[in-house]
Scaffold this active site. Structure first.
Site, mmCIF file in Angstrom:
data_model
loop_
_atom_site.group_PDB
_atom_site.id
_atom_site.type_symbol
_atom_site.label_atom_id
_atom_site.label_comp_id
_atom_site.label_asym_id
_atom_site.label_seq_id
_atom_site.Cartn_x
_atom_site.Cartn_y
_atom_site.Cartn_z
ATOM 1 N N LYS A 173 -33.905 51.437 47.279
ATOM 2 C CA LYS A 173 -34.245 50.325 46.383
ATOM 3 C C LYS A 173 -33.357 49.135 46.673
ATOM 4 C CE LYS A 173 -32.973 48.863 42.229
ATOM 5 N NZ LYS A 173 -33.319 47.453 42.336
ATOM 6 N N GLY A 226 -22.719 47.899 44.758
ATOM 7 C CA GLY A 226 -23.025 46.986 43.662
ATOM 8 C C GLY A 226 -21.810 46.818 42.768
ATOM 9 N N THR A 230 -22.008 49.074 37.019
ATOM 10 C CA THR A 230 -23.191 49.863 37.400
ATOM 11 C C THR A 230 -22.752 51.150 38.089
ATOM 12 O OG1 THR A 230 -24.198 47.719 37.911
ATOM 13 C CG2 THR A 230 -25.474 49.665 38.476
ATOM 14 N N GLU A 248 -19.652 51.882 46.570
ATOM 15 C CA GLU A 248 -18.940 50.706 47.104
ATOM 16 C C GLU A 248 -19.071 49.621 46.048
ATOM 17 O OE1 GLU A 248 -17.498 50.855 50.031
ATOM 18 O OE2 GLU A 248 -18.390 52.674 50.831
ATOM 19 N N CYS A 282 -18.321 40.780 48.693
ATOM 20 C CA CYS A 282 -17.333 41.610 48.001
ATOM 21 C C CYS A 282 -15.969 41.523 48.676
ATOM 22 C CB CYS A 282 -17.805 43.054 47.955
ATOM 23 S SG CYS A 282 -18.271 43.666 49.576
ATOM 24 N N GLU A 383 -13.750 39.900 38.450
ATOM 25 C CA GLU A 383 -14.518 39.490 39.625
ATOM 26 C C GLU A 383 -15.482 38.357 39.242
ATOM 27 O OE1 GLU A 383 -17.601 42.111 41.219
ATOM 28 O OE2 GLU A 383 -16.846 41.728 43.235
#
Ligand code: NDP
Length: 480
Positions: A173, A226, A230, A248, A282, A383
């Site tokens: 996905k 992500g 999550t 990750e 990231c 972040e």
């Protein structure tokens, strides 16, 4: 433009015929629709993958490698088409998609097409027992790959390529915000000769079909990239089912600059590590710590360089900074800039939205530099994931190290120095999964990739990824 699911080698509308709108961030306008898939679509994808598994897992390494190489070649053959599609879907400068995102997607397939031919397992002779052990590494079965919007095809393929190389079948996905290049990839995979059902791509929302993938009892492993929140939710769902997990997650990476570095190279790279892809990588160095004796000079030079960056239409060759991914994300990033006022931060450059001619509804923001005085501030702890960096000075090595490690995240760090002892001390003591010294984002795909602390668990890249996507089994044979 209508995007469809890719299940069992066929392009399909979502079973319940629900659709979502796809935005072009550069224009702030809808330009297509894509499936708002449901559990039924995930079911159908899992069934296709399950049926394809016995054949794919028994397909020879040479044949798998050949098909993955075909995919890599076809990605490069369609480089311009894919780069334009990625730029339109994501808002990133076309030059970046052309030079980085799409070539790297091809590299991911080529790398794992080669790596699988070299992947081997261990043997242990139990001397004195007339026994021989070997480790059989078998593909897991059906695995789930879930990826984010910031580097859409780059990260999507980073998961799928090793999963397929190792002999698994995949239900994948992409992010609902960037569905386009995954859709194009499906066509490429068919053309490359990937058998039906080996890769299935379901489009839609994270909290519905993403969750359905994570919960599905027949999906035995999840590779996810992500946000940290999550990731935690996924871990909570998958852990009681004892699924293999590779997570990750987010980062708040320090960029530590000492006076003894190669100043010009550092300055040029720091502009890139701060603002490449609108700061939505990231690995971007979002907390810049500068040794006190060059702090004022760095401040002036950095502002001067950043002021030259061109914010604008991503389709233009001269654009350095394109549009942010969405209106909601733009507002989130902007809200952090507002925090600077309440936290006593000093906005040295930027901070405002940019109106681009003919693209007035696009999500543009100036690259922003904020001077801060306390690493505990939210700007340095949370972040932001946009074109916003903070800068702060330090006096000693100990202080720099302590500032760098004082964050809940631990993905990467960049160190600028020519002192060997300092390099080794920092390399050993920085609490991150990656340390770049006198460079940034130089990626060798053989190396382990991943983070410590709230930046995730597990490593991908090289044989680490192939280990993740296989189940090791100890075989012990005793002989007379
Ligand atoms: P999200 O965590 O929001 O989403 C990532 C993916 O997970 C998307 O496909 C999303 O779908 C899906 N998802 C959302 N909710 C669920 C759920 N409950 N179950 C299963 N899947 C779900 O991250 P973003 O897309 O916003 O990406 C930005 C984040 O990714 C940043 O924090 C960044 O640091 C991190 N990142 C980490 C990297 C690393 O290597 N460590 C590399 C790149 C980014 P949908 O989009 O439909 O919601």
């Amino acid at each position: 433009m209508k995007i469809q699911n890719y299940i069992n080698g066929e392009f399909e509308n979502p079973i319940e015929d629900h659709w979502l709108e796809n935005y072009n961030p550069a224009k702030g306008k809808v330009y297509g629709k894509f499936p708002n898939s449901t559990n039924a679509d995930v079911e159908s994808a899992v069934l296709a993958a399950e049926n394809a598994f016995p054949i794919w897992s028994n397909t020879s390494i040479d044949e798998r490698s050949k098909i993955l190489t075909n995919i890599a070649d076809l990605i490069l053959g369609n480089l311009e088409f894919l780069a334009k599609a990625e730029s339109k879907d994501n808002g990133k400068p076309i030059s970046l998609a052309r030079q980085i995102d799409i070539p790297r997607a091809a590299d991911n397939f080529r790398f794992f097409a080669n790596a699988i031919t070299q992947f081997s397992s261990e043997a242990h002779e139990s001397v004195g027992f007339n026994a021989m052990n070997f480790t059989l590494r078998q593909p897991i079965g059906v695995v789930g790959c879930i990826s984010p919007w910031n580097l859409p095809l780059y990260l999507f393929t980073w998961k799928i390529a090793p999963a397929l190389a190792a002999g698994n079948c995949v239900v994948a996905k992409p992010s609902e915000i960037t569905p386009m290049t995954a859709f194009i990839l499906a066509d490429i995979c068919s053309e490359a000769g990937l058998p039906n059902g080996v890769l299935n791509i379901v489009q839609g929302l994270g909290n519905t079909i993403g969750q359905a993938i994570v919960k599905h009892p027949k999906i035995k492993a999840i590779s996810f990239t992500g946000g940290t929140k999550t990731g935690a939710h996924i871990a909570l769902t998958a852990a009681p089912m004892f699924k293999k997990l590779s997570l990750e997650l987010g980062g708040k990476n320090p960029n530590i600059i000492f006076a003894d570095c190669n100043y010009d190279k550092m300055l040029e790279t720091t502009v890139r590590s701060s603002f490449a892809n609108q700061g939505q990588i990231c690995l971007c160095g979002s907390r810049i710590f500068v040794e006190e004796n060059i702090y004022e000079k760095f401040k002036q030079d950095f502002i001067e360089k950043v002021a030259q960056l061109n914010v604008g239409n991503p389709e233009e060759e001269t654009t350095d900074i394109g549009a942010l991914i969405s209106k909601e994300h733009l507002e989130k990033v902007k809200s952090y800039i507002d925090i600077a006022h309440t936290e006593g931060g000093n906005i040295l450059f930027g901070g405002e939205r940019v109106e681009v001619e003919n693209f007035e509804k696009g999500y543009y923001l100036q690259p922003t530099i904020i001077e801060v005085f306390d690493n505990k501030c939210r700007l340095n702890q949370e972040e932001i994931f946009g074109p916003v960096v903070t800068i702060m000075s330090f006096k000693t090595d100990e202080e720099a190290l302590s500032l760098a490690n004082d964050a809940k995240y631990g993905l990467s760090a960049t160190l600028w120095t020519n002192n060997l002892n300092r390099t080794m001390q920092f390399s050993k003591q920085l609490q991150t999964g990656i340390v770049w010294v006198n460079t940034w984002m130089l990626r060798d795909l053989r190396t382990p990739f991943g983070g410590q602390k709230d930046s995730g668990v597990g490593r991908e890249g090289g044989f680490e990824a192939l280990r993740f996507f296989t189940e090791p089994k100890n075989i012990c044979i005793q002989y007379d």
